[in-house]
Design a protein around this motif. Structure first.
Motif, PDB file in Angstrom:
ATOM      1  N   LEU A  47       2.381  -4.308  -5.477  1.00  0.00           N
ATOM      2  CA  LEU A  47       3.528  -4.268  -4.562  1.00  0.00           C
ATOM      3  C   LEU A  47       4.201  -2.902  -4.585  1.00  0.00           C
ATOM      4  CD1 LEU A  47       5.145  -7.773  -5.191  1.00  0.00           C
ATOM      5  CD2 LEU A  47       3.495  -7.098  -3.464  1.00  0.00           C
ATOM      6  N   PHE A  64       2.407  -0.822  -2.240  1.00  0.00           N
ATOM      7  CA  PHE A  64       2.701  -1.249  -0.869  1.00  0.00           C
ATOM      8  C   PHE A  64       4.004  -0.625  -0.365  1.00  0.00           C
ATOM      9  CE2 PHE A  64       4.863  -4.023   2.104  1.00  0.00           C
ATOM     10  CZ  PHE A  64       3.878  -4.281   3.045  1.00  0.00           C
ATOM     11  N   TYR A  65       5.057  -0.684  -1.169  1.00  0.00           N
ATOM     12  CA  TYR A  65       6.347  -0.159  -0.717  1.00  0.00           C
ATOM     13  C   TYR A  65       6.368   1.372  -0.705  1.00  0.00           C
ATOM     14  CZ  TYR A  65       8.331  -4.754  -0.390  1.00  0.00           C
ATOM     15  OH  TYR A  65       8.589  -6.038  -0.002  1.00  0.00           O
ATOM     16  N   TYR A 106       0.832  -9.950   1.499  1.00  0.00           N
ATOM     17  CA  TYR A 106       1.020  -8.504   1.380  1.00  0.00           C
ATOM     18  C   TYR A 106      -0.259  -7.743   1.733  1.00  0.00           C
ATOM     19  CZ  TYR A 106       5.757  -8.245  -0.447  1.00  0.00           C
ATOM     20  OH  TYR A 106       7.121  -8.275  -0.570  1.00  0.00           O
ATOM     21  N   ARG A 136      -0.407  -7.618   5.451  1.00  0.00           N
ATOM     22  CA  ARG A 136       0.549  -6.629   5.955  1.00  0.00           C
ATOM     23  C   ARG A 136       0.042  -5.206   5.717  1.00  0.00           C
ATOM     24  NH1 ARG A 136       6.195  -8.025   3.320  1.00  0.00           N
ATOM     25  NH2 ARG A 136       6.805  -6.164   4.514  1.00  0.00           N
TER      26      ARG A 136
END
Length: 647
Positions: free
Chosen positions: A81, A84-85, A120, A123
């Motif tokens: 994650l 991802f961010y 995720y 996305r």
């Protein structure tokens, strides 16, 4: 831990906060960051801060995202994650780094099967494809949506995200003016959202708006009224104004196509006012372009020029070549209508430079055709002038004509061969893409089968076994009548455990993994044989050195064929023969059942035979089906078990 989980789900909806409250949210999040004692909570808070600053200060967004790495462990879900961010922070100003981080996130998250991880990953692939589209590679965007983002969203059970991706595909087809195909994808999205009972969700409203736009651009503005009314009802009920600019855009387009100029201007100006208040730049550009269309039809070219120049200035933030060509061409036409011929010529030159290779090739071919026609006409004039010359000159001219005809025939032949090769290349590319999609679907099915088999066997099976042990222990302290009742329940429980394990074995046969294909097929035939239907089988020279995935594909083909025969044929005898010879694998199944009414019509086959054909096609094989009502069915399959896939 409870705080960490709540923040995790808050991230999924955080982007909906209004920009005016950002400072207050920043202060509260910084307070959580400084006071929290849990690393996971700190990481989630930093991601929220990164999202909050992504549109205002990319450097701050990147800094917050990078700081989260110190609170996540390597190869963990949280580390995925974090990538991802960080990709989201890079998204608006460094496309290459953003794409690299999205792929790093997908690689780490692929190790986890939780719903959140699948969401995720979906996305991440969607955003990666959107960056490709921004670089004018729409075909890559569509391919990524079909083969990556949509399957992952489906695996996560996220119907809303699947619908969003279908809408994105529809938008690509809209850009390339294939409005019928776009409408089909919007209809797919609407069907999903209705099935998921999102009848009052803004996403369904947006989908109706896009469907209405497709109707308008197909030249059917009257058909757009019903979906527009439905979208306005949903938006009013949900209290969501962010989609209203697009609603008024399509409403204005509908009025424009029906030459209702005043109604069109009123709708478009209303939408433009809302878009500017909410700082929706792309929506404002679209509304300005439609206002240009209204002014152009009214011959108010001065206003049309001002509107179109605003569109062109805003287009540079969303540089898709097809849009750029259209805007430049319309600017050239508008300048010409105003009498500004130098400016019109300048815009036309920009339009020519922006034309892609397809238009360049097309122009080159048109020039070559004109040149050929000119040469033929010139030769004809020469022949007319030389008609009265000597016989020798006539013979020479005749010979020259033959040579010209021969050369023309030769060039036509070369041109046709080139077109055939190009058509073959496109056909091969489509086949490869279909194979990739099929492989992804089959692999997804197998992964889901393995997961469900493990859950049934290890989870529910263990629980039932535990219940049985508890009941057996309890029966020792009961009277005879109670013991009989408990033994009856224990017997039913035994039957349930056996049935559950049988289902688990069918979903992922242990014999295939432990003992190979031959043993697995034998077990399959014996398990389906019963007193009402006898299954005879013959397994000859089955190769066991195939890759495991090919063994699974062959097992699934045979399993599906036997299941179809058991369920639908009404047969009493089934014969199965499997054999291997060199690089080929052969499957034959016969039954004495009721047969099929019309086996040649593939579009009326059930899902089972459709899945069989998909697997056979992927394995570069062929399938023949011979069946007539009352005379049973014979299916012959020949597939490749070596080649590139097996390497």
């Amino acid at each position: 831990m409870r705080t960490s989980v709540s923040i995790f789900f808050l991230i999924l909806n955080f982007t909906g906060y209004h920009a005016a409250a950002q400072d207050r949210h920043t202060d509260s999040l910084l307070e959580i960051l400084h006071t929290s004692e849990h690393d996971s909570t700190r990481a989630h808070t930093l991601w929220m801060l990164s999202d909050l600053w992504a549109d205002r200060d990319s450097a701050k967004a990147v800094d917050f995202a990078k700081r989260s790495f110190q609170y996540t462990e390597d190869k963990s879900l949280l580390r995925g994650l974090a990538h991802f961010y960080l990709a989201g922070a890079y998204y608006s100003y460094d496309r290459l780094k953003s794409q690299q981080e999205y792929m790093a996130a997908d690689t780490l998250l692929a190790r986890f099967t939780e719903t959140g991880a699948l969401q995720y990953r979906s996305r991440a692939w969607h955003n990666y494809g959107a960056l490709e589209q921004q670089m004018d590679n729409s075909s890559a965007f569509v391919n990524i949506l079909l083969t990556k983002a949509i399957p992952l969203a489906q695996a996560a059970g996220d119907g809303e995200r699947v619908a969003w991706n279908y809408m994105d595909i529809g938008a690509v087809f809209m850009n390339y003016k294939d409005y019928v195909k776009a409408g089909q994808y919007y209809q797919k999205a609407i069907a999903i959202l209705h099935n998921k009972q999102y009848n009052n969700r803004p996403v369904l409203a947006e989908c109706y708006i896009h469907q209405a736009k497709a109707y308008v651009l197909q030249g059917r503005p009257d058909a757009a009224d019903a979906p527009l009314q439905e979208s306005f009802r949903i938006l009013t009920s949900a209290g969501d104004s962010s989609y209203l600019p697009v609603y008024y855009l399509v409403r204005g387009m509908s009025h424009t196509r029906m030459h209702q100029w005043e109604e069109a201007q009123a709708a478009l100006n209303t939408g433009l006012s809302i878009a500017r208040k909410q700082r929706l730049a792309y929506d404002a550009i679209s509304l300005q372009y439609e206002l240009y269309e209204v002014y152009k039809h009214q011959h108010r070219f001065d206003k049309a020029k001002l509107a179109l120049e605003e569109v062109y200035n805003g287009y540079r933030e969303y540089p898709i070549a097809q849009n750029g060509r259209t805007i430049l061409y319309e600017l050239a036409q508008t300048e010409a209508a105003l009498g500004n011929h130098p400016a019109a010529f300048s815009r036309l030159m920009e339009y020519t430079q922006l034309s892609d290779s397809f238009f360049t090739q097309k122009t080159g071919k048109e020039i070559a055709d004109l040149e050929t026609k000119y040469r033929i006409a010139e030769n004809e004039r020469k022949l007319l002038r030389l008609q009265n010359r000597s016989q020798l000159q006539q013979l020479l001219l005749y010979f020259g004509g033959v040579v010209v005809a021969f050369l023309a025939a030769f060039f036509i032949y070369v041109y046709r061969q080139r077109k055939k090769r190009e058509a073959q290349r496109l056909y091969t590319m489509r086949q490869e893409q279909e194979i990739q999609i099929t492989r992804a679907q089959l692999e997804g099915e197998e992964r889901e089968r393995r997961r469900l088999a493990r859950d049934l066997h290890d989870g529910l099976g263990g629980m039932l076994a535990g219940v049985k042990l508890n009941l057996s222990a309890a029966s020792h302290h009961k009277n005879e009548r109670q013991q009989q009742d408990l033994e009856k329940v224990i017997g039913q429980l035994d039957d349930s455990v056996h049935e559950l394990r049988r289902i688990a074995r069918n979903m992922m046969p242990e014999a295939l993994l432990r003992s190979g294909l031959t043993r697995a097929l034998e077990d399959l035939c014996r398990s389906m044989d019963n007193q009402h239907m006898r299954i005879d089988y013959e397994l000859l020279n089955l190769p066991e050195n195939m890759p495991q995935q090919e063994k699974v594909d062959i097992y699934r083909i045979v399993q599906e064929l036997l299941a179809n025969a058991v369920r639908h044929s009404g047969a009493t005898d089934i014969f199965l023969q499997c054999s291997g010879r060199g690089e080929r694998f052969y499957i034959t199944i016969e039954d004495n059942g009721k047969g099929m009414p019309d086996p040649g019509r593939h579009n009326e086959e059930g899902l089972g035979l459709t899945n069989v054909r998909s697997r056979v096609s992927y394995l570069q094989g062929k399938m023949e089906l011979d069946s007539r009502p009352g005379n049973g069915t014979i299916i012959n399959i020949e597939i490749n078990v070596t080649g590139d896939k097996a390497l």
